[in-house]
Structures are given as structure tokens and as C-alpha cells.
Design a protein around this motif. Structure first.
Motif, PDB file in Angstrom:
ATOM      1  N   GLY A 147       0.806  -1.214   0.000  1.00 13.79           N
ATOM      2  CA  GLY A 147       0.000   0.000   0.000  1.00 13.79           C
ATOM      3  C   GLY A 147       0.841   1.266   0.000  1.00 13.79           C
ATOM      4  O   GLY A 147       0.609   2.182  -0.791  1.00 13.79           O
ATOM      5  N   ARG A 148       1.826   1.326   0.878  1.00 12.29           N
ATOM      6  CA  ARG A 148       2.679   2.517   0.958  1.00 12.29           C
ATOM      7  C   ARG A 148       3.510   2.689  -0.311  1.00 12.29           C
ATOM      8  O   ARG A 148       3.731   3.811  -0.774  1.00 12.29           O
ATOM      9  N   SER A 192       2.719   1.845  -3.319  1.00 10.30           N
ATOM     10  CA  SER A 192       1.863   2.343  -4.403  1.00 10.30           C
ATOM     11  C   SER A 192       1.682   3.854  -4.322  1.00 10.30           C
ATOM     12  O   SER A 192       1.628   4.535  -5.352  1.00 10.30           O
ATOM     13  N   MET A 193       1.599   4.378  -3.115  1.00 10.59           N
ATOM     14  CA  MET A 193       1.378   5.820  -2.960  1.00 10.59           C
ATOM     15  C   MET A 193       2.597   6.645  -3.348  1.00 10.59           C
ATOM     16  O   MET A 193       2.489   7.842  -3.596  1.00 10.59           O
ATOM     17  N   ALA A 225      -2.837   8.652  -6.571  1.00  9.55           N
ATOM     18  CA  ALA A 225      -2.045   8.549  -5.342  1.00  9.55           C
ATOM     19  C   ALA A 225      -2.830   9.080  -4.143  1.00  9.55           C
ATOM     20  O   ALA A 225      -2.812   8.485  -3.055  1.00  9.55           O
ATOM     21  N   LEU A 226      -3.542  10.185  -4.341  1.00 11.39           N
ATOM     22  CA  LEU A 226      -4.347  10.749  -3.257  1.00 11.39           C
ATOM     23  C   LEU A 226      -5.503   9.823  -2.890  1.00 11.39           C
ATOM     24  O   LEU A 226      -5.861   9.696  -1.710  1.00 11.39           O
ATOM     25  N   TYR A 227      -6.068   9.166  -3.873  1.00 14.89           N
ATOM     26  CA  TYR A 227      -7.153   8.214  -3.621  1.00 14.89           C
ATOM     27  C   TYR A 227      -6.651   7.028  -2.803  1.00 14.89           C
ATOM     28  O   TYR A 227      -7.287   6.614  -1.825  1.00 14.89           O
ATOM     29  N   PHE A 228      -5.512   6.480  -3.169  1.00 11.92           N
ATOM     30  CA  PHE A 228      -4.932   5.374  -2.402  1.00 11.92           C
ATOM     31  C   PHE A 228      -4.612   5.808  -0.975  1.00 11.92           C
ATOM     32  O   PHE A 228      -4.807   5.043  -0.029  1.00 11.92           O
ATOM     33  N   LEU A 229      -4.116   7.023  -0.825  1.00 11.41           N
ATOM     34  CA  LEU A 229      -3.786   7.549   0.492  1.00 11.41           C
ATOM     35  C   LEU A 229      -5.023   7.662   1.371  1.00 11.41           C
ATOM     36  O   LEU A 229      -4.973   7.403   2.584  1.00 11.41           O
ATOM     37  N   SER A 230      -6.160   8.021   0.765  1.00  8.19           N
ATOM     38  CA  SER A 230      -7.395   8.235   1.537  1.00  8.19           C
ATOM     39  C   SER A 230      -8.147   6.940   1.822  1.00  8.19           C
ATOM     40  O   SER A 230      -9.094   6.940   2.606  1.00  8.19           O
ATOM     41  N   HIS A 231      -7.714   5.835   1.200  1.00  4.50           N
ATOM     42  CA  HIS A 231      -8.419   4.557   1.364  1.00  4.50           C
ATOM     43  C   HIS A 231      -7.669   3.701   2.391  1.00  4.50           C
ATOM     44  O   HIS A 231      -6.586   3.192   2.118  1.00  4.50           O
ATOM     45  N   ARG A 271      -4.192   1.572   1.824  1.00  7.28           N
ATOM     46  CA  ARG A 271      -3.036   2.162   2.496  1.00  7.28           C
ATOM     47  C   ARG A 271      -2.341   1.179   3.426  1.00  7.28           C
ATOM     48  O   ARG A 271      -1.124   1.231   3.600  1.00  7.28           O
TER      49      ARG A 271
END
Length: 435
Positions: A292-293, A295-296, A395-401, A405
Motif C-alpha cells: 500500500g505505501r 503504491s502511494m 495517489a491521493l485516492y490510495f492515500l485516503s483509502h 493504504r
């Protein structure tokens, strides 16, 4: 590595992947540039890209067939069909009937046949290599895929400039013929739920299967297996980014033409493949990192490279930043393939990989078509900016999920981690994938 080298089926599959990827590179470069040279319009290259990517949207319909058919015949027959179909273009040119519409007919036809190839290869790989070798095997497959593109994309541009596009299609036909022979030697082991009957008996069994074994039931079960999982959330984000990816594909011939010609187009495509190739080498170095990290970090780095490639003056600088942009994407592709293969039950792998591909690629045809229209209206550079912005949003979407994450490393990820839904009737849905 020595285990993979001594694995005859893996070696033949690997060599077949190498040769067929060479054919794909020759075909795609030749076809896209031929469309642009015949029309001089990004709209038509966008339309060509739309038709090429359209069959990918329906790959999920192929998954149940891959899971129930024998895998080696799938690979062999698809290569033979492509060997014959790709000759339509040089034959049309030789008889004076070549037009953009011939290309637009052949491109989606080849892509449709090719939809069976990669789910079958994905399903075969865990059966012919040991579990701890999967990341390495996927890295090698991605390396040969991108490495072939690096060489062949550049070479295709040179051939286009020197002797024309139709020669590429003749060579392309030969590559598919070679791959047909290579895939004949691949031996695929049975799973516990599979039988050893021949093709004729397979067909009889399929016709007489109970409701749980029908095509529709298997398709529904594969979708149900994925429903509610974190994979679906990830793929929804990928759909949005693929709008920009499609737009970039549509305008790249025009972008290349503004800086040179067909040889420049080949260099741009080779650079993209080269960056992805470098990323496959990096993937094995970061496989223990939390997925997860990681990917961001990947997507903003790619966005930065694309934005820089859009504005820097001179072809060498453009190529350098384009290479930089696609290194992280190469890492992501290898890690994602390994994540699926190590977590998804083998009985569902063909269906899952095809559904995943259909969802992730679902917006690519639309993006390609819209990119062709927008490219003619606003210029090709604007589409590179567009893709860069979408990568930042992803990237922001992955961070908010929170579920994305918090994903652990590939080796620590399983069905429960991804939220997959194992079926109580799992044994009933696997039929006969032997060779």
C-alpha cells in the motif's frame, strides 16, 4: 534462478512470451504509424487505439473459459490464428486494396484473439513454478516483455522509415508461427480438482455439467469472489488513470511527428518500454515493502516524470524524463501480478485475472478515442499533462483509502487480507485445465 532454468515448461513459456511479444511490438508500432501516415489525424489513431483496446473490456467473459479449457491448446491456437490474420495487411497492400479501414478491421480482430493469451499465461505460471519463485518468475516475464519492446519498438521505427510498414506485418506473422511451436512443448500440471480427460471428453463434460459448472454460474462465482474486496477499490482508481493512458496512446504518433518521424515514434515507444523494464528489475528489491505505501509513492513519481517530459526542449531530454516516468510503473505491474498470483485461489485465477483486466482496462478505449479528438483540438502535449494529473489523483485516492493504504507486502498478503470471498463450492467449479 537455477530452478527456473531447469524447468522445461517455464523456459518454453518464457521463450514463447519473448517471441510473441516481439510480434506484438512490431504489429502495434506498424499499425499505429500506418494509420497516422494514411490519415495524418490523431482522431484516427485514437479510433485505432479505441478498437484495439475495446476487446479488453470484455476479457472477464473469457475468464470462465480459461478456467475450464485446457491451457496449452488456448496458447497454441491463439498464436496460429494471429499468424494467419496478421497477413491480411501485406496481402491488401500487395493487391492495391490497403486503406485505413483494413487496418481498423485487423487491429481489433488480433486483440480479441489475444484476450485469451494473458489470462491463460497467468493461470499457467503458478502451476509450473513453485510459490516462492512467483515474484522472480513474474519479474522475468515482465523483463522479457519490456525488454522486447525496448529493442523492437526502436527497430520498428527504423524499419518503418527505411522499408515501410507492410514488411513488419510479414515478420510479425513469422513470430506467431514460431510461438505456436514453442507453446506446443509446454506441459501444465493438473490441480486436485482436475481430471486427465482429452479435449473431446472436456467438451462432453462441459455440455453435461450441472448448474454450478455452467459458464454463467462460473462467471457469476468469479465476480462474487471479487465482490467487496480491496482489489475492486484499487481497480476503480486504475480505470480513471487509464483514461489518461489511452489519451497518451492516441496522440503519441502526432507527438513523435512534431519532433521527427516514424523513427522518433519508435524511440518514444522504446523509451516507455525501457523505463518499465528497469522497473521490473527494481521490483525484486522492494518486494518486501508494504504494498500500500509503495503504491502511494509510485504514482506521484511517474506524474513528475511525465510532466517534465512534456515541457523540456529537445528529444534527448524528453526521452530521459519519459524513461524516468515509467520506471515506477514497471515496479507496480510486477508487484500487482505477483499479488494476484500469490493470493488468489488457483481455481479462480483465470477468472480473476480476466475480470481484473476488464475493470482496469475498461476506460482505456474511451480514453483513447477521446484523446484522439482532444489531441486534434488542443495538441498532443496537453494529453501528457492530463495523464500526469490523473496519476496524482490516484495517489491521493490510495492515500485516503485505509484498506489500500494498510496492505502489507506481497508475501504477507492472502485472500483474507484482500477481502476475497472463498466459495463453498470451490471444488465444483474447476474442470479440466490439463494439457
Amino acid at each position: 534462478m537455477s530452478k527456473l532454468r531447469s524447468n522445461r515448461s517455464f523456459v518454453l513459456l518464457f521463450l514463447g512470451r519473448f517471441v510473441t511479444n516481439a510480434g506484438d511490438s512490431l504489429y502495434f508500432i506498424g499499425a499505429m504509424w500506418l494509420v497516422y501516415s494514411l490519415t495524418g489525424s490523431s482522431f484516427y489513431t485514437g479510433l485505432a487505439g479505441f478498437l484495439v483496446h475495446l476487446p479488453s473490456m470484455f476479457r472477464f467473459l473469457i475468464g470462465p473459459l480459461v478456467d475450464r479449457w485446457k491451457l496449452r491448446p488456448i496458447l497454441v491456437r491463439t498464436q496460429f490464428i494471429q499468424c494467419i490474420c496478421v497477413l491480411i495487411v501485406p496481402l491488401a497492400a500487395a493487391t492495391g486494396h490497403l486503406s485505413v479501414w483494413v487496418i481498423l478491421f485487423v487491429m481489433p480482430l488480433l486483440t480479441l484473439v489475444n484476450q485469451f493469451v494473458y489470462p491463460a499465461q497467468t493461470a499457467i505460471l503458478p502451476r509450473i513454478v513453485e510459490g516462492e519463485q512467483l515474484v522472480r518468475a513474474n519479474s522475468l516475464f515482465s523483463t522479457v516483455y519490456q525488454g522486447t519492446e525496448v529493442v523492437l519498438n526502436a527497430a520498428s521505427g527504423i524499419v518503418l522509415a527505411v522499408i515501410g510498414a507492410t514488411t513488419l506485418f510479414v515478420v510479425d506473422s513469422a513470430t506467431f508461427a514460431i510461438t505456436t511451436v514453442l507453446f506446443l512443448g509446454v506441459s501444465v500440471s493438473s490441480t486436485d480438482s482436475e481430471s486427465d480427460e482429452d479435449d473431446t471428453n472436456d467438451a462432453d463434460d462441459a455440455n453435461n455439467a450441472n448448474d454450478d459448472g455452467t459458464y454463467v454460474a462460473e462467471l457469476r462465482e468469479g465476480i462474487e469472489y471479487l465482490r467487496g474486496s480491496v482489489l475492486i477499490s484499487m481497480l476503480l482508481g486504475a480505470m480513471v488513470v487509464n483514461v489518461g493512458g489511452g489519451a497518451m496512446t492516441a496522440v503519441l504518433p502526432a507527438f513523435a511527428d512534431s519532433m521527427g518521424g516514424p523513427e522518433t515514434y519508435g524511440l518514444l515507444m522504446a523509451t516507455i518500454a525501457g523505463g518499465s523494464l528497469a522497473g521490473t528489475g527494481v521490483a525484486s528489491l522492494v518486494e518486501d515493502r508494504p504494498y500500500g505505501r509503495l503504491s502511494m509513492v509510485i504514482f506521484p513519481v511517474s506524474a513528475l516524470g511525465l510532466a517534465a517530459a512534456s515541457v523540456v526542449p529537445g528529444l534527448p531530454a524528453t526521452l530521459a524524463f519519459l524513461f524516468f516516468a515509467f520506471v515506477p510503473m514497471g515496479v507496480f505491474n510486477v508487484m500487482f501480478s505477483s499479488l494476484l498470483q500469490s493470493s488468489v485461489d488457483a481455481a479462480f485465477l483465470g477468472r480473476v485475472s480476466s475480470v481484473v483486466s476488464s475493470i482496469s482496462m475498461g476506460m482505456l478505449p474511451i480514453g483513447t478515442l477521446l484523446g484522439g479528438v482532444a489531441g486534434d483540438a488542443y495538441g498532443p502535449v496537453s494529453m501528457l499533462y492530463f495523464l500526469s494529473g490523473l496519476l496524482v489523483l490516484l495517489a491521493l485516492y490510495f492515500l485516503s483509502h485505509p484498506r489500500i493504504r494498510s496492505l502489507p507486502s506481497v508475501s504477507e498478503t492472502d485472500e483474507a487480507t484482500l477481502g476475497l470471498r472463498p466459495s463453498a463450492n470451490r471444488a465444483a467449479v474447476s474442470n479440466v485445465n490439463t494439457d
